[in-house]
Design a protein around this motif. Structure first.
Motif, short mmCIF file in Angstrom:
data_model
loop_
_atom_site.label_atom_id
_atom_site.label_comp_id
_atom_site.label_asym_id
_atom_site.label_seq_id
_atom_site.Cartn_x
_atom_site.Cartn_y
_atom_site.Cartn_z
N ASN A 24 27.20 -11.31 14.17
CA ASN A 24 28.18 -11.53 14.06
C ASN A 24 28.31 -12.80 13.38
OD1 ASN A 24 27.46 -13.53 15.65
ND2 ASN A 24 28.96 -13.11 17.37
N LYS A 38 27.39 -15.38 12.80
CA LYS A 38 27.39 -16.66 12.78
C LYS A 38 26.21 -17.54 12.43
CE LYS A 38 30.93 -16.22 16.51
NZ LYS A 38 31.68 -16.28 18.04
N ARG A 74 31.31 -22.48 15.87
CA ARG A 74 32.96 -21.57 14.86
C ARG A 74 32.44 -21.68 13.65
NH1 ARG A 74 38.31 -23.47 17.76
NH2 ARG A 74 39.08 -23.50 15.63
N ARG A 83 30.71 -19.74 10.41
CA ARG A 83 30.36 -18.37 9.94
C ARG A 83 29.88 -18.59 8.43
NH1 ARG A 83 32.16 -13.45 13.88
NH2 ARG A 83 33.87 -15.06 15.22
N LEU A 86 33.63 -7.56 12.69
CA LEU A 86 33.65 -8.38 13.38
C LEU A 86 34.58 -9.25 13.77
CD1 LEU A 86 30.08 -8.68 12.38
CD2 LEU A 86 30.59 -7.05 14.07
N ILE A 87 34.88 -9.61 13.63
CA ILE A 87 36.17 -11.57 13.93
C ILE A 87 37.55 -10.67 14.51
CG2 ILE A 87 37.51 -13.01 13.48
CD1 ILE A 87 35.50 -13.58 11.02
N GLU A 146 35.92 -9.08 17.95
CA GLU A 146 36.07 -10.21 18.92
C GLU A 146 37.05 -10.94 19.25
OE1 GLU A 146 34.16 -14.96 17.90
OE2 GLU A 146 32.61 -13.18 17.67
N TYR A 147 37.96 -11.64 18.57
CA TYR A 147 39.75 -11.54 18.89
C TYR A 147 40.15 -11.03 20.31
CZ TYR A 147 44.18 -13.01 18.76
OH TYR A 147 45.30 -13.00 19.11
N MET A 169 38.57 -8.49 22.57
CA MET A 169 37.97 -9.43 23.37
C MET A 169 38.35 -10.07 24.24
SD MET A 169 33.92 -7.60 23.43
CE MET A 169 32.75 -9.08 23.42
N LYS A 170 38.55 -11.22 23.41
CA LYS A 170 39.19 -12.20 23.91
C LYS A 170 40.52 -12.23 25.00
CE LYS A 170 36.13 -15.40 21.59
NZ LYS A 170 36.34 -16.66 20.28
#
Length: 110
Positions: A58, A60, A66, A68, A97-98, A101-102, A104-105
């Motif tokens: 991702n 990072k 936090r 990237r 990707l971001i 990820e958002y 999914m959260k």
């Protein structure tokens, strides 16, 4: 350019110009005006080994929360073209990707 060997071409110094002659004056000019003209590539290796700065999942930074790196510095090697298109591709992939990820959260929060 003011040396006799260049006289037949009639070159004139453009930068820093004739007003900067001493070492201290030249250092002053460098501090004031010098910038890089390079597009750095490969300065933040992406991978899983101990030399890698960015992970491959991702983008990072290893060991830093936090953060990237989303630019041409994650490319594995240099190439003979402008880095703008590469940066667009890296940024588009990172945006995907971001967002994923958002989302999914958000799902796990409900």
């Amino acid at each position: 350019m003011s040396q006799p060997s260049f006289s037949k071409w009639n070159f004139q110094e453009v930068s820093p110009g004739p007003t900067y002659q001493t070492r201290d004056e030249l250092i002053e000019w460098i501090r004031e005006y010098a910038t890089t003209g390079f597009h750095y590539i490969g300065t933040c290796k992406m991978g899983t080994d101990s030399l890698s700065v960015v992970n491959t999942i991702n983008m990072k930074v290893w060991g830093v929360e936090r953060l990237r790196i989303i630019d041409a510095s994650v490319a594995p090697s240099s190439f003979s073209a402008n880095t703008q298109s590469l940066t667009y591709v890296v940024a588009a992939r990172a945006a995907d990707l971001i967002v994923a990820e958002y989302k999914m959260k958000q799902k796990s929060a409900h």
